[in-house]
Design a protein around this motif. Structure first.
Motif, mmCIF file in Angstrom:
data_model
loop_
_atom_site.group_PDB
_atom_site.id
_atom_site.type_symbol
_atom_site.label_atom_id
_atom_site.label_comp_id
_atom_site.label_asym_id
_atom_site.label_seq_id
_atom_site.Cartn_x
_atom_site.Cartn_y
_atom_site.Cartn_z
ATOM 1 N N THR A 138 -76.174 -34.481 -13.364
ATOM 2 C CA THR A 138 -76.866 -33.952 -14.541
ATOM 3 C C THR A 138 -77.732 -32.761 -14.174
ATOM 4 O OG1 THR A 138 -76.890 -36.150 -15.557
ATOM 5 C CG2 THR A 138 -78.462 -34.539 -16.397
ATOM 6 N N ARG A 139 -78.417 -32.853 -13.036
ATOM 7 C CA ARG A 139 -79.261 -31.716 -12.602
ATOM 8 C C ARG A 139 -78.427 -30.462 -12.353
ATOM 9 N NH1 ARG A 139 -80.936 -27.699 -12.063
ATOM 10 N NH2 ARG A 139 -82.373 -26.803 -10.531
ATOM 11 N N LEU A 140 -77.330 -30.590 -11.627
ATOM 12 C CA LEU A 140 -76.504 -29.422 -11.321
ATOM 13 C C LEU A 140 -75.732 -28.934 -12.541
ATOM 14 C CD1 LEU A 140 -75.182 -30.479 -7.798
ATOM 15 C CD2 LEU A 140 -77.011 -28.862 -8.330
ATOM 16 N N ASN A 141 -75.516 -29.827 -13.510
ATOM 17 C CA ASN A 141 -74.804 -29.421 -14.720
ATOM 18 C C ASN A 141 -75.626 -28.439 -15.553
ATOM 19 O OD1 ASN A 141 -72.220 -30.224 -16.237
ATOM 20 N ND2 ASN A 141 -73.771 -30.295 -17.849
ATOM 21 N N TYR A 142 -76.963 -28.446 -15.370
ATOM 22 C CA TYR A 142 -77.787 -27.462 -16.055
ATOM 23 C C TYR A 142 -77.441 -26.040 -15.613
ATOM 24 C CZ TYR A 142 -80.784 -31.502 -17.094
ATOM 25 O OH TYR A 142 -81.276 -32.722 -17.510
ATOM 26 N N GLU A 143 -76.919 -25.930 -14.393
ATOM 27 C CA GLU A 143 -76.613 -24.608 -13.844
ATOM 28 C C GLU A 143 -75.133 -24.249 -14.008
ATOM 29 O OE1 GLU A 143 -79.299 -23.218 -13.067
ATOM 30 O OE2 GLU A 143 -80.549 -25.019 -12.967
ATOM 31 N N THR A 144 -74.247 -25.229 -13.825
ATOM 32 C CA THR A 144 -72.808 -24.983 -13.962
ATOM 33 C C THR A 144 -72.207 -26.097 -14.806
ATOM 34 O OG1 THR A 144 -72.718 -23.910 -11.787
ATOM 35 C CG2 THR A 144 -70.638 -24.654 -12.738
ATOM 36 N N THR A 145 -71.704 -25.739 -15.952
ATOM 37 C CA THR A 145 -71.164 -26.740 -16.878
ATOM 38 C C THR A 145 -69.931 -27.412 -16.274
ATOM 39 O OG1 THR A 145 -71.928 -25.400 -18.736
ATOM 40 C CG2 THR A 145 -70.301 -27.109 -19.205
ATOM 41 N N GLY A 146 -69.878 -28.729 -16.391
ATOM 42 C CA GLY A 146 -68.736 -29.498 -15.922
ATOM 43 C C GLY A 146 -68.989 -30.284 -14.654
ATOM 44 N N ILE A 147 -70.077 -29.956 -13.941
ATOM 45 C CA ILE A 147 -70.361 -30.655 -12.683
ATOM 46 C C ILE A 147 -70.746 -32.108 -12.938
ATOM 47 C CG2 ILE A 147 -72.005 -30.776 -10.760
ATOM 48 C CD1 ILE A 147 -71.809 -27.895 -10.368
ATOM 49 N N SER A 148 -71.384 -32.378 -14.052
ATOM 50 C CA SER A 148 -71.804 -33.750 -14.345
ATOM 51 C C SER A 148 -70.613 -34.696 -14.388
ATOM 52 C CB SER A 148 -72.566 -33.794 -15.670
ATOM 53 O OG SER A 148 -72.968 -35.115 -15.981
ATOM 54 N N SER A 149 -69.569 -34.329 -15.115
ATOM 55 C CA SER A 149 -68.376 -35.186 -15.189
ATOM 56 C C SER A 149 -67.679 -35.265 -13.842
ATOM 57 C CB SER A 149 -67.417 -34.655 -16.254
ATOM 58 O OG SER A 149 -67.019 -33.324 -15.961
ATOM 59 N N LEU A 150 -67.729 -34.202 -13.072
ATOM 60 C CA LEU A 150 -67.120 -34.209 -11.736
ATOM 61 C C LEU A 150 -67.799 -35.234 -10.838
ATOM 62 C CD1 LEU A 150 -65.140 -32.884 -9.713
ATOM 63 C CD2 LEU A 150 -66.920 -31.189 -9.240
ATOM 64 N N PHE A 151 -69.103 -35.296 -10.878
ATOM 65 C CA PHE A 151 -69.829 -36.261 -10.045
ATOM 66 C C PHE A 151 -69.609 -37.686 -10.545
ATOM 67 C CE2 PHE A 151 -71.922 -32.739 -8.065
ATOM 68 C CZ PHE A 151 -72.429 -33.236 -6.874
ATOM 69 N N TRP A 304 -63.088 -29.878 -6.669
ATOM 70 C CA TRP A 304 -63.816 -29.838 -5.401
ATOM 71 C C TRP A 304 -63.306 -28.718 -4.506
ATOM 72 C CZ3 TRP A 304 -68.292 -31.661 -5.405
ATOM 73 C CH2 TRP A 304 -68.614 -32.863 -6.037
ATOM 74 N N GLY A 305 -62.199 -28.132 -4.857
ATOM 75 C CA GLY A 305 -61.709 -26.962 -4.124
ATOM 76 C C GLY A 305 -62.230 -25.656 -4.691
ATOM 77 N N ASP A 306 -63.041 -25.724 -5.776
ATOM 78 C CA ASP A 306 -63.600 -24.531 -6.399
ATOM 79 C C ASP A 306 -64.852 -24.097 -5.638
ATOM 80 O OD1 ASP A 306 -64.523 -22.519 -7.985
ATOM 81 O OD2 ASP A 306 -64.757 -23.730 -9.795
ATOM 82 N N PRO A 307 -64.866 -22.884 -5.066
ATOM 83 C CA PRO A 307 -66.052 -22.435 -4.320
ATOM 84 C C PRO A 307 -67.313 -22.364 -5.180
ATOM 85 C CG PRO A 307 -64.162 -21.016 -3.863
ATOM 86 C CD PRO A 307 -63.782 -21.900 -5.010
ATOM 87 N N ASN A 308 -67.155 -22.150 -6.488
ATOM 88 C CA ASN A 308 -68.331 -22.041 -7.354
ATOM 89 C C ASN A 308 -69.125 -23.349 -7.409
ATOM 90 O OD1 ASN A 308 -67.801 -19.359 -8.081
ATOM 91 N ND2 ASN A 308 -66.393 -19.997 -9.706
ATOM 92 N N VAL A 309 -68.425 -24.479 -7.321
ATOM 93 C CA VAL A 309 -69.109 -25.771 -7.321
ATOM 94 C C VAL A 309 -69.999 -25.889 -6.091
ATOM 95 C CG1 VAL A 309 -68.791 -28.268 -7.188
ATOM 96 C CG2 VAL A 309 -67.333 -26.894 -8.699
ATOM 97 N N TRP A 310 -69.441 -25.526 -4.940
ATOM 98 C CA TRP A 310 -70.194 -25.620 -3.696
ATOM 99 C C TRP A 310 -71.289 -24.555 -3.633
ATOM 100 C CZ3 TRP A 310 -69.663 -29.857 -0.948
ATOM 101 C CH2 TRP A 310 -68.496 -30.602 -1.118
ATOM 102 N N ALA A 311 -71.049 -23.402 -4.247
ATOM 103 C CA ALA A 311 -72.086 -22.365 -4.287
ATOM 104 C C ALA A 311 -73.280 -22.840 -5.109
ATOM 105 C CB ALA A 311 -71.522 -21.080 -4.872
ATOM 106 N N THR A 312 -73.013 -23.602 -6.173
ATOM 107 C CA THR A 312 -74.105 -24.152 -6.974
ATOM 108 C C THR A 312 -74.929 -25.146 -6.174
ATOM 109 O OG1 THR A 312 -72.797 -23.891 -9.011
ATOM 110 C CG2 THR A 312 -74.659 -25.407 -9.093
#
Length: 573
Positions: A138-151, A304-312
């Protein structure tokens, strides 16, 4: 004359013809020339002690109020300031990942290497067991949409990796299914003895805190860290017994990696534990293994292969962040630094401008409407003025929600005002005015609600202006307008200033009335703050917006003090 009276003459010059007075004066002067009090202490020290006691008594009298202000005003503001920069959930939940991710190049077109994914697996597996992964997402989803469901999805599938190793250890020897095996493997001998005694005594009271053995910490570091988290969680949050619960699947993955790194780990143990470890070490070559990077990308989620997720994750890996404040001014924090939000997401600057404009407009409307009412109240006979004052105070006896809802009924297109205008023939039935769910509706409703807060300070100042001043001006040849503008009005300015500050500060923080009658164009920044607190639960952004709003009010207050002078603001007297 009493002794007390005599003591009060200490330090007064003795009369030359009064031997007794001279003797008393000599006794009140020390050998060093210092004046002495009645008890023989230096007068300066005695006075300082008395003043200190007075200050302590005064402090004790105001202590309850001071504590109340600290708890209800200062503490919430401090908490808001802290929440606006706090970001501890990322480094606390992913400590291994954050450490390794620091050396990863975010400009690359590929996700990090296997070491980062391995560290992420251990962090994520523990977070999933502790139910922290959803908060992190939820915290990281504030910065990049979609991370919440990924986690969330990864938290459900993460155990599958550990199950691969768990099944193989248990197929090798059924003893690995027994919680007692893990207690013997991981625990310090003294702790095992105390824990066994506690368990045999019926588990009364709190169990002794888990302590790993020196052999486990040295030879099986990954396994020890996982089991220690498991033991703390089991004994603390779940209130269960380690003697009855099998460790988490991630512990078997850690055991496999520890034995691969240290094949001779069994030499540090003895008895059945050493035999189990030697058996497992000899069979490791036949074990099915998991490539963490491939499993996360191919089996769990390709994102998880998206560099933007890890950059966030890398960007927000510090314990504090400026990301909330950047979001509050329509910017965002990226791996390359601060950048503007897309144009269709730049809403907070508009809301701040709208809030200031509408608050100033409401303040101006209140001044125009309140001044003649306050003037009338101050110059009417007391009996009539008191009756009218009841009408001014009457709105305070009605619920704010009721008053706001009443304006919604009055201003809507099928409401009372439009019906009257149509009945009078001023507008056609097909061209009814749109006066609700816009800025006009908010200004009208809030002016009505805040008007008493402007009338009361004005009245309190006007009631102290002597009528004789205006009569004197007229007797000297001044017209009614000149007497009012040159004599009466300047004396009423402090009341205008006090009412303006009060109404403006109340207006800038209002959110109930704009929420009901404001629609999409009449809402304030306070409505967005309330939304983030109650709906999106983005408390960090809400705190940043609140901090900026507080700073704007303080700056305007400072500017008012420099231009007008806060000393000129009065509430009467």
């Amino acid at each position: 004359m009493s002794d007390a009276t005599n003591d009060s003459t200490v330090g007064a010059p003795a009369r030359a013809d009064d031997p007794q007075a001279q003797k008393r004066a000599d006794q009140n002067v020390s050998k060093s020339g210092q004046m002495l009090a009645a008890d023989g202490t230096p007068l300066k020290r005695s006075l300082a002690r008395a003043l200190r006691r007075q200050k302590l008594r005064a402090l004790m009298l105001i202590a309850p109020l001071l504590i109340f202000v600290l708890l209800t005003f200062i503490a919430p503001i401090a908490d808001m300031l802290f929440r606006s920069v706090e970001n501890e959930i990322v480094p606390e939940t992913l400590p291994r990942t954050v450490e390794l991710l620091g050396s990863w190049d975010h400009e690359s077109d590929e996700a990090p290497g296997g070491e980062v994914f391995e560290a992420f697996y251990y962090d994520m597996a523990l977070a999933a067991q502790l139910k922290n992964h959803t908060r992190l997402g939820t915290r990281l989803n504030y910065e990049t949409t979609g991370i919440s469901s990924l986690f969330r999805q990864s938290g459900r599938d993460i155990e599958d990796i550990g199950d691969v190793y768990l099944d193989q250890f248990e197929d090798l020897n059924e003893a690995w299914e027994e919680p007692a095996t893990w207690i013997a493997l991981m625990g310090d001998p003294d702790w095992r003895a105390g824990y066994t005694e506690w368990f045999d005594d019926g588990q009364e009271g709190a169990p002794p805190g888990f302590r790993p053995s020196e052999a486990a910490e040295e030879m099986l570091p990954r396994t020890t860290a996982v089991y220690q988290n498991f033991a703390t969680f089991t004994a603390g949050a779940r209130r269960d017994s380690l003697a009855e619960d099998e460790p988490w699947p991630v512990a078997y993955t850690a055991l496999y990696q520890d034995l691969m790194a240290t094949p001779a780990a069994a030499d540090a143990f003895d008895g059945d534990t050493a035999a189990l470890l030697r058996e497992a070490a000899g069979a490791l070559s036949d074990f099915e293994t998991v490539d963490f990077r491939s499993y996360f990308i191919d089996e769990i989620d390709e994102d998880w292969g998206d560099p933007n997720v890890w950059a966030t994750i890398q960007t927000f890996s510090g314990p504090v962040t400026s990301g909330y404040f950047l979001n509050a001014v329509d910017m965002r924090q990226t791996a390359d630094g601060a950048a503007m939000q897309p144009e269709d997401q730049q809403i907070y600057g508009l809301l701040f401008k709208r809030t200031l404009f509408m608050s100033l407009t409401i303040m101006g409307c209140c001044i125009l409407l309140a001044y003649p009412v306050a003037y009338l109240l101050a110059n009417l006979p007391m009996r009539t003025a008191n009756l009218l004052m009841i009408l001014v105070l009457l709105p305070f006896w009605t619920s704010l929600l009721v008053r706001t809802s009443a304006w919604k009924v009055m201003l809507q297109q099928q409401g009372v005002i439009n019906d009257v205008l149509v009945w009078l023939g001023l507008i056609g039935d097909g061209s009814r005015l749109v006066m609700i769910n816009n800025q006009f509706g908010t200004i009208v409703a809030m002016t009505h609600i805040l008007l008493p807060f402007m009338i009361l300070p004005m009245y309190s100042v006007m009631s102290t202006i002597p009528p004789s001043y205006v009569r004197a001006a007229k007797s000297l040849g001044a017209t009614n307008w000149t007497a009012f503008w040159r004599v009466y009005f300047p004396q009423s300015v402090p009341g205008i200033g006090a009412g303006s500050i009060l109404v403006f500060i109340l207006a800038i923080g209002y959110y109930i009335t704009p929420e009901i009658v404001g629609g999409t164009t009449g809402t304030f920044i306070s409505n967005r703050i309330a939304y983030h607190i109650s709906s999106s639960l983005n408390w960090g952004l809400a705190a940043a917006l609140g901090t900026i709003l507080l700073a704007v009010v303080l700056i305007l207050y400072w500017a008012y003090d420099k231009i007008v002078g806060i000393d000129n603001v009065k509430l009467g007297g």
